[in-house]
Motif scaffolding. Structure first.
Motif, PDB file in Angstrom:
ATOM      1  N   PHE A  58       0.836  -1.183   0.000  1.00  0.00           N
ATOM      2  CA  PHE A  58       0.000   0.000   0.000  1.00  0.00           C
ATOM      3  C   PHE A  58       0.878   1.243   0.000  1.00  0.00           C
ATOM      4  O   PHE A  58       1.900   1.290   0.691  1.00  0.00           O
ATOM      5  CB  PHE A  58      -0.898   0.023   1.231  1.00  0.00           C
ATOM      6  N   LEU A  60       2.048   4.943   1.058  1.00  0.00           N
ATOM      7  CA  LEU A  60       1.978   5.649   2.336  1.00  0.00           C
ATOM      8  C   LEU A  60       1.287   6.988   2.159  1.00  0.00           C
ATOM      9  O   LEU A  60       1.402   7.636   1.125  1.00  0.00           O
ATOM     10  CB  LEU A  60       3.377   5.869   2.894  1.00  0.00           C
ATOM     11  N   TYR A  65      -1.424   4.568   5.875  1.00  0.00           N
ATOM     12  CA  TYR A  65      -1.773   4.113   4.535  1.00  0.00           C
ATOM     13  C   TYR A  65      -3.036   4.819   4.060  1.00  0.00           C
ATOM     14  O   TYR A  65      -3.834   5.285   4.860  1.00  0.00           O
ATOM     15  CB  TYR A  65      -2.000   2.595   4.527  1.00  0.00           C
ATOM     16  N   VAL A  70      -6.745   0.480   1.284  1.00  0.00           N
ATOM     17  CA  VAL A  70      -6.834  -0.617   2.257  1.00  0.00           C
ATOM     18  C   VAL A  70      -8.259  -1.160   2.306  1.00  0.00           C
ATOM     19  O   VAL A  70      -8.468  -2.379   2.316  1.00  0.00           O
ATOM     20  CB  VAL A  70      -6.356  -0.148   3.651  1.00  0.00           C
TER      21      VAL A  70
END
Length: 117
Positions: A58, A60, A65, A70
Motif C-alpha cells: 500500500f 503511504l 496508509y 486498504v
C-alpha cells in the motif's frame, strides 16, 4: 537590535505566507499533488492467491496508509473468503450426502486401495 529581529521575522513570515498562498504570480496556491495509488492491485480476472497477498504493498499517506486502498483490498479479500467458505460448505454437504447415500463409504475412482480408508 530587537526592532531589527522583529522586522526580519515579519519579513520571513510574509514571504512564507506569500509562497504558500500564491503571491500574485502563478495559478494561486501550491498545486495539488496527484494522489499516489495502489501499485500492485489485486488481479480482477482471477481469484487472489498467496503470492498476490505477499506482493501487495500500500502507498503511504500522511499518517499511515491510504484508507481507500486498504478498504478496497480488504473488501475484495472478504468477498473472496466468503465465496470460498460457501463453496467449502457446499462441498462438505455434498460429501456428507454422498456418504449417507452410500452407507457411509465414499470411493474415489482414481485412488488405489492404499488410499481408501
Amino acid at each position: 537590535m530587537f526592532l531589527f529581529l522583529v522586522v526580519a521575522l515579519a519579513v520571513v513570515v510574509a514571504a512564507v505566507t506569500l509562497a504558500v498562498v500564491g503571491g500574485g504570480e502563478g495559478d494561486g496556491p501550491l498545486p495539488e499533488a496527484a494522489p499516489e495509488r495502489l501499485r500492485d492491485p489485486l488481479p480482477p480476472d482471477r481469484p487472489v492467491d498467496r503470492a498476490d497477498i505477499d506482493s501487495l504493498r500500500f502507498p503511504l499517506a500522511a499518517r499511515g496508509y491510504r484508507m481507500a486502498d486498504v478498504d478496497d483490498a480488504l473488501s475484495r479479500l472478504g468477498a473472496e473468503l466468503a465465496e470460498r467458505d460457501a463453496r467449502i460448505a457446499d462441498l462438505e454437504s455434498a460429501l456428507a450426502g454422498a456418504r449417507t447415500g452410500s452407507g457411509g463409504r465414499v470411493s474415489m475412482e482414481k485412488d488405489g486401495p492404499e488410499d481408501q480408508r
